[in-house]
Design a protein around this motif. Sequence first.
Motif, PDB file in Angstrom:
ATOM      1  N   LEU A 107       0.824  -1.198   0.000  1.00 53.39           N
ATOM      2  CA  LEU A 107       0.000   0.000   0.000  1.00 53.39           C
ATOM      3  C   LEU A 107       0.863   1.254   0.000  1.00 53.39           C
ATOM      4  N   LEU A 108       0.520   2.198  -0.876  1.00 51.42           N
ATOM      5  CA  LEU A 108       1.188   3.490  -0.910  1.00 51.42           C
ATOM      6  C   LEU A 108       0.188   4.568  -0.500  1.00 51.42           C
ATOM      7  N   ILE A 109       0.557   5.390   0.481  1.00 43.32           N
ATOM      8  CA  ILE A 109      -0.288   6.513   0.878  1.00 43.32           C
ATOM      9  C   ILE A 109       0.576   7.757   1.043  1.00 43.32           C
ATOM     10  N   LYS A 110      -0.068   8.904   0.885  1.00 44.09           N
ATOM     11  CA  LYS A 110       0.652  10.171   1.006  1.00 44.09           C
ATOM     12  C   LYS A 110       0.877  10.530   2.471  1.00 44.09           C
ATOM     13  N   ASP A 111      -0.166  10.368   3.290  1.00 51.03           N
ATOM     14  CA  ASP A 111      -0.036  10.610   4.722  1.00 51.03           C
ATOM     15  C   ASP A 111      -1.183   9.917   5.432  1.00 51.03           C
ATOM     16  N   ARG A 112      -1.016   9.656   6.709  1.00 57.92           N
ATOM     17  CA  ARG A 112      -2.018   8.923   7.464  1.00 57.92           C
ATOM     18  C   ARG A 112      -3.204   9.780   7.851  1.00 57.92           C
ATOM     19  N   GLU A 113      -3.050  11.122   7.795  1.00 55.46           N
ATOM     20  CA  GLU A 113      -4.106  12.000   8.293  1.00 55.46           C
ATOM     21  C   GLU A 113      -5.413  11.836   7.536  1.00 55.46           C
ATOM     22  N   TRP A 114      -5.348  11.387   6.301  1.00 62.16           N
ATOM     23  CA  TRP A 114      -6.578  11.170   5.537  1.00 62.16           C
ATOM     24  C   TRP A 114      -7.413  10.048   6.139  1.00 62.16           C
ATOM     25  N   TYR A 115      -6.755   9.103   6.809  1.00 63.17           N
ATOM     26  CA  TYR A 115      -7.429   7.896   7.278  1.00 63.17           C
ATOM     27  C   TYR A 115      -7.631   7.847   8.785  1.00 63.17           C
ATOM     28  N   ALA A 116      -6.864   8.603   9.540  1.00 53.93           N
ATOM     29  CA  ALA A 116      -6.955   8.529  10.998  1.00 53.93           C
ATOM     30  C   ALA A 116      -6.718   9.902  11.597  1.00 53.93           C
ATOM     31  N   ALA A 117      -7.475  10.194  12.656  1.00 50.99           N
ATOM     32  CA  ALA A 117      -7.412  11.521  13.265  1.00 50.99           C
ATOM     33  C   ALA A 117      -6.104  11.774  13.996  1.00 50.99           C
ATOM     34  N   ASP A 118      -5.468  10.720  14.502  1.00 49.73           N
ATOM     35  CA  ASP A 118      -4.227  10.900  15.251  1.00 49.73           C
ATOM     36  C   ASP A 118      -3.424   9.612  15.180  1.00 49.73           C
ATOM     37  N   GLU A 119      -2.240   9.667  15.770  1.00 50.95           N
ATOM     38  CA  GLU A 119      -1.336   8.517  15.710  1.00 50.95           C
ATOM     39  C   GLU A 119      -1.933   7.291  16.395  1.00 50.95           C
ATOM     40  N   GLY A 157     -21.375  31.173   2.881  1.00 46.89           N
ATOM     41  CA  GLY A 157     -22.764  30.738   2.756  1.00 46.89           C
ATOM     42  C   GLY A 157     -22.818  29.259   2.449  1.00 46.89           C
ATOM     43  N   PRO A 158     -23.953  28.793   1.981  1.00 42.04           N
ATOM     44  CA  PRO A 158     -24.123  27.356   1.749  1.00 42.04           C
ATOM     45  C   PRO A 158     -23.558  26.928   0.408  1.00 42.04           C
ATOM     46  N   ALA A 159     -22.323  27.361   0.102  1.00 37.00           N
ATOM     47  CA  ALA A 159     -21.713  27.028  -1.170  1.00 37.00           C
ATOM     48  C   ALA A 159     -20.872  25.771  -1.031  1.00 37.00           C
ATOM     49  N   PHE A 160     -19.711  25.743  -1.667  1.00 42.13           N
ATOM     50  CA  PHE A 160     -18.853  24.570  -1.645  1.00 42.13           C
ATOM     51  C   PHE A 160     -17.480  24.973  -1.155  1.00 42.13           C
ATOM     52  N   PRO A 161     -17.320  25.262   0.127  1.00 42.87           N
ATOM     53  CA  PRO A 161     -16.022  25.730   0.627  1.00 42.87           C
ATOM     54  C   PRO A 161     -14.938  24.698   0.409  1.00 42.87           C
ATOM     55  N   ALA A 162     -13.780  25.157  -0.045  1.00 39.48           N
ATOM     56  CA  ALA A 162     -12.677  24.252  -0.339  1.00 39.48           C
ATOM     57  C   ALA A 162     -11.967  23.897   0.956  1.00 39.48           C
ATOM     58  N   ILE A 163     -12.675  23.213   1.830  1.00 32.37           N
ATOM     59  CA  ILE A 163     -12.099  22.869   3.129  1.00 32.37           C
ATOM     60  C   ILE A 163     -11.327  21.576   3.033  1.00 32.37           C
ATOM     61  N   ASP A 164     -10.522  21.333   4.023  1.00 30.89           N
ATOM     62  CA  ASP A 164      -9.742  20.106   4.092  1.00 30.89           C
ATOM     63  C   ASP A 164     -10.471  19.115   4.977  1.00 30.89           C
ATOM     64  N   ASP A 165     -10.567  17.873   4.522  1.00 32.97           N
ATOM     65  CA  ASP A 165     -11.321  16.864   5.269  1.00 32.97           C
ATOM     66  C   ASP A 165     -10.392  15.791   5.818  1.00 32.97           C
ATOM     67  N   THR A 166      -9.204  16.198   6.226  1.00 28.89           N
ATOM     68  CA  THR A 166      -8.228  15.226   6.683  1.00 28.89           C
ATOM     69  C   THR A 166      -8.255  15.020   8.187  1.00 28.89           C
ATOM     70  N   ASP A 167      -9.317  15.462   8.835  1.00 28.13           N
ATOM     71  CA  ASP A 167      -9.373  15.283  10.277  1.00 28.13           C
ATOM     72  C   ASP A 167      -9.930  13.915  10.668  1.00 28.13           C
ATOM     73  N   GLY A 168     -10.193  13.097   9.626  1.00 24.32           N
ATOM     74  CA  GLY A 168     -10.651  11.744   9.935  1.00 24.32           C
ATOM     75  C   GLY A 168     -12.117  11.636  10.239  1.00 24.32           C
ATOM     76  N   SER A 169     -12.869  12.736  10.153  1.00 28.26           N
ATOM     77  CA  SER A 169     -14.260  12.685  10.566  1.00 28.26           C
ATOM     78  C   SER A 169     -15.128  11.891   9.620  1.00 28.26           C
ATOM     79  N   ARG A 170     -14.616  11.525   8.450  1.00 27.23           N
ATOM     80  CA  ARG A 170     -15.427  10.770   7.511  1.00 27.23           C
ATOM     81  C   ARG A 170     -15.001   9.308   7.405  1.00 27.23           C
ATOM     82  N   GLN A 171     -14.038   8.896   8.196  1.00 26.92           N
ATOM     83  CA  GLN A 171     -13.624   7.506   8.058  1.00 26.92           C
ATOM     84  C   GLN A 171     -14.639   6.596   8.759  1.00 26.92           C
ATOM     85  N   PRO A 172     -15.001   5.490   8.090  1.00 27.95           N
ATOM     86  CA  PRO A 172     -15.955   4.576   8.697  1.00 27.95           C
ATOM     87  C   PRO A 172     -15.366   3.852   9.892  1.00 27.95           C
ATOM     88  N   ARG A 173     -16.237   3.454  10.790  1.00 30.79           N
ATOM     89  CA  ARG A 173     -15.754   2.735  11.980  1.00 30.79           C
ATOM     90  C   ARG A 173     -16.041   1.252  11.830  1.00 30.79           C
TER      91      ARG A 173
END
Length: 456
Positions: free
Chosen positions: A44-56, A440-456
């Motif tokens: 497996l090759l990944i750029k960084d773990r932050e995309w998949y997990a909130a912390d170490e 407003g309710p547009a499409f803010p270019a936010i970063d989603d690497t805080d792990g809040s979307r990873q399934p449990r």
Amino acid sequence: MTSVQEASYQGFRGKRLALVESMLHSVFYDEIAAARRHGLRVHLLIKDREWYAADEKAWQGHPLTQVDELTFADTHSAEAVRRALTDAHGRPRVDGITTFSDYHTEVAAQVAEELGLPGPGATAIATANHKPSLRAALGDSRYNIPYALVTHPGELAGAAARIGYPMVLKPPHEAISYGVVRVDDPAELAAAYDQVAAIRHSLRGQPRPGHVLMERYVDAPEVSVESLTVEGRTHVYGITAKYLCPPPTFLEAAHSFPAALGPGVRAEVEQAVAEVLELIGYRQGPCHTEVKITAQGPKIVEVNPRLPAGCLTTMVRDVCGSNPHLDAKLLAVGGRPALPTGRRHGGAAVVMLYPPPGPAVLDAVDGVADAERLPGVTVSLFARPGEHLWHRIDNSGRVGLVYATADTAQAALDTATGAAALVRIKVASDEAALPPDAAGPAFPAIDDTDGSRQPR
């Protein structure tokens, strides 16, 4: 799983597969483990773990750490991926390379081609992923939709006049319905264009030029075709019915499988997908193709040359007995999977769970046990109490999903819908979560690497 399918997976033994990144769904993690149980070695090759997990701490127990080899590399760069997968003499250390992440299919295909490994064809992947290129390739095909690529505001009025209302605006190079907006009249056009043009990075951080793809809105039922292409010939697992949330969003509300289509319509849809994949030169691999069924015949919405999320592969597995994940991995290392047989047994459905609009903190998800008491129902949650939820207007905003199997697809959908009604998502307002550019309710270019979307 048939004996023929089981026998085909013996082809994993002694093979080594490079996976470039992963999608954020437990089924993708589970199917890596399933392939390894069949003897496949996974690098497996990944750029960084932050995309998949909130912390170490969360990363230490993450399923992706259980592969045979894990390399941190710039997965946006074909050169970096190639270096990670070759020896000192430039020879590949793997038998195949693939990915199911939209943002990395081009890199994986390019490296596979450069190393002489099995692959879908780099040009085919680039054409499918860049939506205006797909439209251009389709040309005057009866499956195409009127479109225009707008690269600066001065082109907007002329493009709108050619396409007509209603229309859809979207980033040319994105996924999960991120940034997609419907425009019904000229009064909405300028604001919608500004919203979409403001997206200057993909959800995985790749730079984007701010171009906007405009397409005529097709008001017709939508399905997706789950397929596997082998040696340039496309074989269909089945067709999934797709249910969307009310306008103006294009959020996926539910899916059921197999879609209730007459034999003639089903054959026409399958033929459309096969023709389009052949047209762009797609050599091999899985594909998730979205199609509108109109009175004038099928219209291609998008071609996604990878496995789908949202439990679609689970529905295929439970209803057809085929495993698209294992089939795709086997194909990537030069094996020959058992082809889809057309077998159907029962039906399956999934209903998505979304939080209320706006930034919030998840307090609790109640009613899960009640929902899972219904026959054939399982509930998967993607967030935990205390996590911050940013409700972007795309499919990553889900808090979870409800999955059901039954004797028919309609019965499964009825059961999943009833079970979802028992699940209650409780949130607290979180105004502090608003990013600085969210006006407003547009499409803010936010970063989603805080792990809040990873399934449990």
